[in-house]
Design a protein around this motif. Structure first.
Motif, PDB file in Angstrom:
ATOM      1  N   UNK A   1      88.895  -6.256  74.561  1.00 34.83           N
ATOM      2  CA  UNK A   1      89.668  -7.437  74.197  1.00 34.83           C
ATOM      3  C   UNK A   1      90.506  -7.856  75.399  1.00 34.83           C
ATOM      4  N   UNK A   2      91.125  -9.019  75.289  1.00 39.02           N
ATOM      5  CA  UNK A   2      92.010  -9.498  76.341  1.00 39.02           C
ATOM      6  C   UNK A   2      93.342  -9.911  75.731  1.00 39.02           C
ATOM      7  N   UNK A   3      94.319 -10.137  76.576  1.00 37.59           N
ATOM      8  CA  UNK A   3      95.634 -10.556  76.123  1.00 37.59           C
ATOM      9  C   UNK A   3      95.562 -11.959  75.527  1.00 37.59           C
ATOM     10  N   UNK A   4      96.562 -12.372  74.755  1.00 33.14           N
ATOM     11  CA  UNK A   4      96.547 -13.696  74.125  1.00 33.14           C
ATOM     12  C   UNK A   4      96.253 -14.807  75.121  1.00 33.14           C
ATOM     13  N   UNK A   5      95.388 -15.713  74.706  1.00 33.05           N
ATOM     14  CA  UNK A   5      94.872 -16.730  75.617  1.00 33.05           C
ATOM     15  C   UNK A   5      95.805 -17.943  75.690  1.00 33.05           C
ATOM     16  N   UNK A   6      97.032 -17.683  76.101  1.00 36.79           N
ATOM     17  CA  UNK A   6      98.039 -18.734  76.232  1.00 36.79           C
ATOM     18  C   UNK A   6      98.366 -18.943  77.705  1.00 36.79           C
ATOM     19  N   UNK A   7      98.554 -20.187  78.128  1.00 37.50           N
ATOM     20  CA  UNK A   7      98.957 -20.441  79.513  1.00 37.50           C
ATOM     21  C   UNK A   7     100.284 -19.777  79.868  1.00 37.50           C
ATOM     22  N   UNK A   8     101.076 -19.449  78.841  1.00 39.64           N
ATOM     23  CA  UNK A   8     102.394 -18.859  79.076  1.00 39.64           C
ATOM     24  C   UNK A   8     102.380 -17.334  79.058  1.00 39.64           C
ATOM     25  N   UNK A   9     101.199 -16.717  78.854  1.00 41.86           N
ATOM     26  CA  UNK A   9     101.197 -15.264  78.759  1.00 41.86           C
ATOM     27  C   UNK A   9     101.670 -14.600  80.050  1.00 41.86           C
TER      28      UNK A   9
END
Length: 419
Positions: free
Chosen positions: A372-380
């Protein structure tokens, strides 16, 4: 996420210093834009100079009239450099980026949407943990290039001494085995209190997440029952060793701790074993690998997948030729070559067999299927900059009420993702 943030690099390769520039005709009918020179940014230490030389030679031979200018980039300061390039009119044609950075770059509007190419690139076969970060709002901006994830590296002699004949297959077995190893002067496992990438896998395995999206809004999710269960497993495992509760795997370097010879297990990428052996050659041949166990024996546990994607800037002067470079690097031939050269996990699940002869990489590939990967937010990236997850972990491990600590951390994540 690129490989650099992992606890120790996947492979410590010689410094790359390749910048190949050549001239050629533009009569290649395959290149509708008449490309003469394609500029490609590759990150330092991602692959060897020999690999790049072989790729360039092959690509130029099969794409007459196109030459490659491969430029090696330093990780330090690369975010600002890529952002500036995407906003310019003179961007490179192809850029290697950390897989969890794609959302941030795509938000700028300067990355080409390659969704129409996914089927041709055999996207249905991509590793989910590597492909998902490249997809933003239903559009595929990043094409998976390579992956790496953590495994358990163990001291075979200490396992044998404790009467353990096979690595554990489930979480419950793992706790039992580790408790048996944690006797006398031996640490069952060295697990620092702030190894949040490892915690992420435990949370995902229990059905939780670091943050969740509701419409356009992101919300921290460490305070859900599932995420709290993942943290509780981390707490139980961490207690079976003497790892610090207030630092991560870099302070002190866990490879140096493991190299002393009295630690039975660490969690790291397989390349970490080479660092251990360099620090203590007496351990050469005594280290083994197994995937991080899951809740059941039928499959490994969930893990964080780090790695790189390839993007094509909107400002590329040669978008058709740029895509051909991406297609080649992400295709079966060069995925196989890279896996064997660098001991990376290929971007396709169907290519896992090409690395089965290497114990560490095979264990990594088995785990990658649950990646899996970390949350796909530009702010991560902003979340990671202050990293309330690390603070939360230390709070729990030092006696703070887990529910309260998780609520505080979740609120911090929510605030940052909404900024």
């Amino acid at each position: 996420m690129n490989i650099r943030p992992l606890a120790g690099p996947v492979a410590l390769m010689a410094t790359l210093a390749l910048c190949v520039t050549a001239c050629g005709s533009t009569d290649d009918p395959a290149n509708a834009d008449g490309a003469a020179k394609v500029t490609v940014w590759i990150m330092k230490d991602s692959v060897t100079d020999d690999f790049l030389t072989r790729f360039r030679t092959d690509f130029e031979a099969t794409h007459k009239g196109t030459t490659l200018d491969i430029q090696i980039q330093e990780w330090d300061g690369i975010g600002e450099k890529v952002t500036a390039a995407l906003a310019s009119k003179d961007a490179p044609d192809v850029i290697e980026v950390g897989n969890t950075q794609v959302a941030q770059y795509a938000a700028s509007g300067g990355v080409r949407d390659l969704s129409a190419k996914v089927a041709e690139l055999n996207g249905a076969d991509w590793l989910p943990g590597l492909a998902e970060p490249g997809k933003v709002d239903g559009k595929q901006f990043g094409i998976p290039w390579y992956a790496a994830n953590r495994v358990v590296i163990y001291h075979k002699e200490l396992f044998a001494k404790a009467g353990i004949t096979a690595p554990p297959k489930t979480r419950a077995e793992w706790l039992t085995v580790t408790a048996k190893l944690d006797e006398g002067s031996t640490q069952g496992i060295y697990l620092p209190g702030q190894n949040w990438y490892t915690l992420s896998g435990f949370i995902w395995e229990d059905g939780g997440d670091l943050a969740v999206r509701n419409g356009t809004q992101w919300k921290g999710a460490l305070d859900t029952p599932q995420a709290l269960a993942g943290m509780d497993f981390y707490r139980q495992l961490q207690a079976l060793g003497k790892g610090p509760k207030d630092s991560d795997e870099a302070k002190p370097p866990q490879a140096d701790v493991f190299a002393k010879g009295d630690v039975a297990q660490i969690i790291a990428v397989p390349g970490g074993a080479k660092i251990v052996e360099e620090a203590n050659p007496a351990l050469t041949g005594k280290l083994g690998f197994f995937p991080i166990p899951g809740k059941t024996a039928d499959k490994p546990g969930a893990v964080f997948t780090g790695g790189s994607d390839l993007i094509v800037p909107e400002a590329s002067a040669h978008p058709d030729a740029a895509y051909e470079v991406v297609k080649a690097l992400a295709g079966e031939k060069w995925q196989t070559e890279m896996a064997r050269t660098m001991s990376y996990v290929p971007n396709r699940t169907s290519l896992a067999h090409v690395i089965q002869d290497d114990e560490g990489t095979a264990a990594m590939a088995a785990g990658a299927a649950q990646g899996r990967a970390t949350p796909n937010s530009p702010q991560w990236a902003a979340v990671e900059a202050t990293n309330p997850i690390k603070q939360y972990m230390t709070a729990v491990l030092t006696g703070t009420d887990p529910a309260r600590a998780a609520k505080d951390a979740s609120e911090s994540i929510t605030k940052t993702l909404g900024s």
